[in-house]
Design a protein around this motif. Structure first.
Motif, PDB file in Angstrom:
ATOM      1  N   UNK A  16      -1.038   9.501  -3.184  1.00 40.23           N
ATOM      2  CA  UNK A  16      -0.315   9.090  -4.393  1.00 40.23           C
ATOM      3  C   UNK A  16       0.919   8.270  -4.061  1.00 40.23           C
ATOM      4  N   UNK A  17       1.609   8.638  -2.983  1.00 38.91           N
ATOM      5  CA  UNK A  17       2.771   7.869  -2.568  1.00 38.91           C
ATOM      6  C   UNK A  17       2.403   6.457  -2.163  1.00 38.91           C
ATOM      7  N   UNK A  18       1.270   6.297  -1.499  1.00 48.71           N
ATOM      8  CA  UNK A  18       0.842   4.956  -1.102  1.00 48.71           C
ATOM      9  C   UNK A  18       0.474   4.127  -2.322  1.00 48.71           C
ATOM     10  N   UNK A  19      -0.174   4.731  -3.295  1.00 51.34           N
ATOM     11  CA  UNK A  19      -0.525   4.009  -4.513  1.00 51.34           C
ATOM     12  C   UNK A  19       0.740   3.620  -5.283  1.00 51.34           C
ATOM     13  N   UNK A  20       1.702   4.545  -5.369  1.00 49.77           N
ATOM     14  CA  UNK A  20       2.944   4.268  -6.099  1.00 49.77           C
ATOM     15  C   UNK A  20       3.702   3.106  -5.454  1.00 49.77           C
ATOM     16  N   UNK A  21       3.779   3.106  -4.104  1.00 49.46           N
ATOM     17  CA  UNK A  21       4.495   2.021  -3.416  1.00 49.46           C
ATOM     18  C   UNK A  21       3.807   0.687  -3.640  1.00 49.46           C
ATOM     19  N   UNK A  22       2.468   0.679  -3.662  1.00 46.31           N
ATOM     20  CA  UNK A  22       1.739  -0.575  -3.882  1.00 46.31           C
ATOM     21  C   UNK A  22       1.950  -1.089  -5.296  1.00 46.31           C
ATOM     22  N   UNK A  23       1.972  -0.165  -6.282  1.00 44.34           N
ATOM     23  CA  UNK A  23       2.176  -0.587  -7.668  1.00 44.34           C
ATOM     24  C   UNK A  23       3.584  -1.117  -7.874  1.00 44.34           C
ATOM     25  N   UNK A  24       4.580  -0.487  -7.264  1.00 49.20           N
ATOM     26  CA  UNK A  24       5.957  -0.936  -7.428  1.00 49.20           C
ATOM     27  C   UNK A  24       6.177  -2.317  -6.826  1.00 49.20           C
ATOM     28  N   UNK A  25       5.438  -2.655  -5.780  1.00 51.19           N
ATOM     29  CA  UNK A  25       5.572  -3.964  -5.145  1.00 51.19           C
ATOM     30  C   UNK A  25       4.604  -4.990  -5.728  1.00 51.19           C
ATOM     31  N   UNK A  72       1.572  -5.081  -5.404  1.00 52.16           N
ATOM     32  CA  UNK A  72       0.542  -5.383  -4.395  1.00 52.16           C
ATOM     33  C   UNK A  72      -0.608  -4.395  -4.568  1.00 52.16           C
ATOM     34  N   UNK A  73      -1.274  -4.547  -5.700  1.00 56.25           N
ATOM     35  CA  UNK A  73      -2.338  -3.592  -6.026  1.00 56.25           C
ATOM     36  C   UNK A  73      -3.478  -3.662  -5.021  1.00 56.25           C
ATOM     37  N   UNK A  74      -3.715  -4.837  -4.426  1.00 58.24           N
ATOM     38  CA  UNK A  74      -4.833  -4.986  -3.495  1.00 58.24           C
ATOM     39  C   UNK A  74      -4.615  -4.227  -2.189  1.00 58.24           C
ATOM     40  N   UNK A  75      -3.394  -3.792  -1.909  1.00 58.28           N
ATOM     41  CA  UNK A  75      -3.109  -3.143  -0.628  1.00 58.28           C
ATOM     42  C   UNK A  75      -3.355  -1.640  -0.660  1.00 58.28           C
ATOM     43  N   UNK A  76      -3.541  -1.042  -1.818  1.00 62.50           N
ATOM     44  CA  UNK A  76      -3.807   0.394  -1.859  1.00 62.50           C
ATOM     45  C   UNK A  76      -5.305   0.651  -1.913  1.00 62.50           C
TER      46      UNK A  76
END
Length: 299
Positions: free
Chosen positions: A259-268, A270-274
């Motif tokens: 969940x933390x990795x998804x949250x960081x990708x959404x905040x940046x 960068x949806x393709x990175x999660x």
């Protein structure tokens, strides 16, 4: 060299070994065919295994051994030649088994046999019957019906389901109702199980095409019925599920990590990175993936 053609020591016992093709042809014949295909090169002749023409040379050599006769026969041109069983090579047996397994066509097997490339359909039926009889004989010795590919000492699970065939055709005379059992064994990196070996078929030259029946303990299932309509399950000793079932700290930590990795990708943005949940956990388990399961089925 013709004398060596009739000294083949290959005998099919139910499986094709690693060097069965090389052992089924005389070395002198193999060297000659390889020299005809690849040229007279003394350096290459000392290391035939690594040349590009090894497999074609082996195939041609086996065809020559299989189709060689000591005395010419006066046969009709429209009839197929009779091949000596002692001169059968792995290539001809494998081709016949492969064609029949893929097409189930007797005409195709006999056509290829007429060209001298594989054994006849009648010989194929003898081989399959010998293999089936070898497996059934093992069942009787072990007193249990267990597919030969399953191993000793492995955790085994089974899935049972009905097999129903109820034809709707107006000309159908019967239907089929049976049971299918899928068995799966789960080897690990530390425990691969003990191989039970391949069933060895009989070498007495029998020409039977019938298969001996399975043990009666497998084919005859006595009827069972519950005498009372009320069923009481025995009490469970101990906890019904492990204490750490889906609630362990490690499992929860892994979920929060994803969940933390998804949250960081959404905040940046960068949806393709999660990664998806399944892909994330699959990558985390790459180092501990067990060997492939061993599957077998019973009907």
């Amino acid at each position: 060299m013709r004398k060596e053609l009739f000294t083949s020591n290959f005998s099919f016992d139910g499986s094709f070994h690693a060097n069965c093709q090389q052992e089924s042809v005389p070395p002198s014949l193999f060297a000659l065919v390889n020299m005809i295909l690849d040229g007279a090169n003394i350096k290459d002749q000392t290391n035939l295994v690594n040349t590009d023409t090894t497999r074609p040379a082996l195939a041609i050599s086996q065809l020559m051994v299989f189709n060689s006769v000591k005395h010419a026969r006066n046969v009709d041109s429209s009839s197929s030649a009779r091949h000596n069983r002692s001169q059968e090579t792995p290539l001809q047996l494998y081709l016949s088994l492969k064609i029949h397994a893929v097409t189930r066509s007797r005409g195709l097997v006999d056509t290829v046999c007429y060209l001298g490339l594989c054994v006849s359909y009648d010989r194929l039926l003898q081989l399959t019957s010998d293999i089936a009889n070898g497996v059934c004989q093992r069942f009787r010795i072990e007193d249990v019906v267990c597919p030969p590919q399953l191993r000793h000492g492995l955790f085994t699970t089974g899935a049972v389901d009905n097999i129903d065939h109820n034809p709707s055709s107006a000309t159908a005379k019967d239907s089929f109702h049976g049971t299918g059992i899928s068995l799966m064994q789960h080897p690990t990196h530390t425990n691969g199980g003990t191989d039970r070996g391949v069933p060895v078929i009989s070498q007495n030259g029998s020409s039977t095409k019938s298969v001996i029946p399975l043990p009666t303990t497998y084919t005859t299932v006595p009827p069972a019925a519950i005498k009372t309509k009320e069923f009481s399950a025995p009490p469970v000793q101990g906890p019904a599920r492990p204490a750490n079932f889906l609630t362990s700290a490690a499992a929860t930590e892994n979920e929060y990590a994803w969940l933390g990795r998804v949250k960081a990708a959404v905040e940046k943005s960068a949806v393709d990175s999660w990664k998806l949940w399944s892909a994330y956990h699959a990558d985390a388990q790459q180092s501990v993936i067990p060997p492939a399961a061993i599957n077998a089925s019973l009907h």
